[in-house]
Design a protein around this motif. Structure first.
Motif, PDB file in Angstrom:
ATOM      1  N   ASP A   1      -6.657 -16.184   0.635  1.00 19.82           N
ATOM      2  CA  ASP A   1      -6.921 -14.791   0.957  1.00 19.82           C
ATOM      3  C   ASP A   1      -5.804 -14.222   1.829  1.00 19.82           C
TER       4      ASP A   1
ATOM      5  N   GLN B   1     -16.642  -8.373   7.460  1.00 22.55           N
ATOM      6  CA  GLN B   1     -17.200  -7.205   6.793  1.00 22.55           C
ATOM      7  C   GLN B   1     -18.420  -6.685   7.549  1.00 22.55           C
TER       8      GLN B   1
ATOM      9  N   ARG C   1      -5.641 -14.360   9.736  1.00 21.01           N
ATOM     10  CA  ARG C   1      -4.845 -14.245  10.959  1.00 21.01           C
ATOM     11  C   ARG C   1      -4.622 -15.635  11.549  1.00 21.01           C
TER      12      ARG C   1
ATOM     13  N   ASN D   1      -4.564  -3.790   0.361  1.00 23.20           N
ATOM     14  CA  ASN D   1      -4.385  -3.157   1.678  1.00 23.20           C
ATOM     15  C   ASN D   1      -4.405  -4.179   2.813  1.00 23.20           C
ATOM     16  N   GLU D   2      -3.517  -5.148   2.718  1.00 24.35           N
ATOM     17  CA  GLU D   2      -3.428  -6.214   3.724  1.00 24.35           C
ATOM     18  C   GLU D   2      -2.053  -6.236   4.397  1.00 24.35           C
TER      19      GLU D   2
ATOM     20  N   THR E   1       1.368  -3.036   1.627  1.00 24.96           N
ATOM     21  CA  THR E   1       1.170  -4.454   1.326  1.00 24.96           C
ATOM     22  C   THR E   1       2.305  -5.023   0.479  1.00 24.96           C
TER      23      THR E   1
ATOM     24  N   HIS F   1     -10.255 -14.151  10.265  1.00 22.61           N
ATOM     25  CA  HIS F   1     -10.021 -13.079   9.297  1.00 22.61           C
ATOM     26  C   HIS F   1     -10.883 -11.884   9.652  1.00 22.61           C
ATOM     27  N   ARG F   2     -10.714 -10.820   8.875  1.00 26.35           N
ATOM     28  CA  ARG F   2     -11.487  -9.606   9.098  1.00 26.35           C
ATOM     29  C   ARG F   2     -12.915  -9.804   8.598  1.00 26.35           C
TER      30      ARG F   2
ATOM     31  N   THR G   1      -1.441  -8.424   7.657  1.00 26.56           N
ATOM     32  CA  THR G   1      -1.512  -9.887   7.706  1.00 26.56           C
ATOM     33  C   THR G   1      -0.704 -10.593   6.630  1.00 26.56           C
TER      34      THR G   1
ATOM     35  N   ASP H   1      -5.996 -11.822   4.093  1.00 25.48           N
ATOM     36  CA  ASP H   1      -6.401 -11.195   5.360  1.00 25.48           C
ATOM     37  C   ASP H   1      -6.501 -12.192   6.507  1.00 25.48           C
TER      38      ASP H   1
ATOM     39  N   SER I   1      -2.998  -1.625  -3.879  1.00 21.82           N
ATOM     40  CA  SER I   1      -2.972  -1.242  -2.461  1.00 21.82           C
ATOM     41  C   SER I   1      -2.402   0.164  -2.275  1.00 21.82           C
TER      42      SER I   1
ATOM     43  N   ALA J   1      -4.332  -9.470  -2.938  1.00 25.34           N
ATOM     44  CA  ALA J   1      -4.193  -8.585  -1.781  1.00 25.34           C
ATOM     45  C   ALA J   1      -4.566  -7.152  -2.125  1.00 25.34           C
TER      46      ALA J   1
END
Length: 317
Positions: free
Chosen positions: A129, A249, A133, A45-46, A82, A246-247, A49, A131, A78, A43
């Motif tokens: 991972d 890029q 959702r 900066n998550e 997080t 997920h996020r 989530t 990130d 992070s 992780a």
């Protein structure tokens, strides 16, 4: 080669629904120590989530059904909350710099995954991972399942759809433009993997500890290729776990990822040296025109964990 891939797909591709939790729990109990499961969430900066993922795993796979023995969030430095969020949700949080402190860490996901072998104890290690959702715990139980029920399987990747802008099955742009062509051209035995770069996979510790870990974006490709060479195609498998949210890029981040993927493949093809391990990209400048920005391409790999004295001492103890 096509016939070999098709044969592999028929023997080593499953759905998460093929193995109910009751089946997995019975298999785990029969295996004893060999069936212990560690889940690792790398992780950075998550905070938005990671808490929901941890809470779901704890509730469904540790409390309701004791499938997972250890849940670790490996924080890669992070700057947000997080670590606090993950700990509040029930994870054991380990900071990257605390693991193997004699060796200064370098940035990158692969670095964190490599160090996680020293921070965990399960004989089956599952990476997820942080990130994701709308997280479904089948991402864990699905890929751990073959390792509990199939003695010859050593490495399992998750398969899923990756919606992009509402379109089903899209996403995975670096996979389609870089990784899949490389695998089909140079490692055609791996052509059957739907998501070769996916961040959700599980493996036996006995395999992972023998593999080098690219420190950056190339880690997933490197582990897959090296696992093939060390264990053979029949030891590799994949499990359909549904849909992954997920996020995504931006295109420049994807360009840097693609460069690292290519570099990882190139090293495994020739074990040579990059002529120029840097990537120049362009951004519109405030003053007009385009301004170049140059990034280093990851060129470092961590050795197999069995080469690290601290790890050998820990395993012996």
């Amino acid at each position: 080669m096509l016939a070999e891939v098709e044969h592999w797909l028929g023997r080593r591709s499953w759905s998460a629904a093929d193995r109910p939790l009751s089946t997995l729990l019975a298999a785990k109990q029969a295996l004893g120590r060999a069936g212990t499961v560690s889940v690792v969430l790398p992780a950075l900066n998550e905070e938005a989530t990671v808490g929901a993922i941890v809470a779901a795993i704890r509730a469904e796979l540790m409390t309701a059904v004791p499938l997972v023995d250890e849940l670790v969030v490996l924080d890669s430095g992070s700057s947000d909350a997080t670590a606090k969020v993950a700990e509040a949700a029930g994870a054991r949080v380990v900071h990257r710099d605390e693991v193997l402190p004699r060796l200064p860490p370098v940035p990158g996901k692969g670095e964190v995954l490599w160090r996680s072998l020293l921070a965990t104890s399960g004989e089956i290690v599952c990476f997820v991972d942080a990130d994701l959702r709308d997280f479904d715990t089948a991402f864990v139980s699905g890929i751990v399942g073959p390792l509990l029920t199939e003695p010859d399987v050593q490495f399992v990747k998750a398969v899923y759809d990756r919606p992009l802008d509402g379109a089903p099955g899209q996403g995975g742009r670096v996979t389609e433009l870089v990784a899949r062509p490389l695998l089909n051209l140079h490692w055609p035995q791996l052509a059957g993997f739907v998501q070769p770069l996916g961040g959700e996979y599980a493996a036996r510790r006995s395999l992972l500890e023998q593999l080098p870990f690219p420190v950056g974006y190339g880690v997933e490709l490197g582990l897959l290729i090296d696992a093939l060479h060390l264990a053979g195609l029949d030891a590799l498998a994949q499990v359909d776990v549904g849909e992954r949210h997920h996020r995504h890029q931006d295109s420049q981040a994807l360009g840097r990822m693609a460069a690292a993927i290519y570099r990882t493949a190139q090293l495994r093809l020739a074990r040579g040296h990059l002529v120029r391990p840097r990537l120049t990209q362009f951004e519109r400048a405030d003053s007009g025109g385009f301004a170049p920005r140059t990034f280093d391409v990851d060129t470092e790999e961590r050795p197999p964990m069995t080469d690290i004295p601290e790890y050998a001492e820990r395993r012996a103890a």
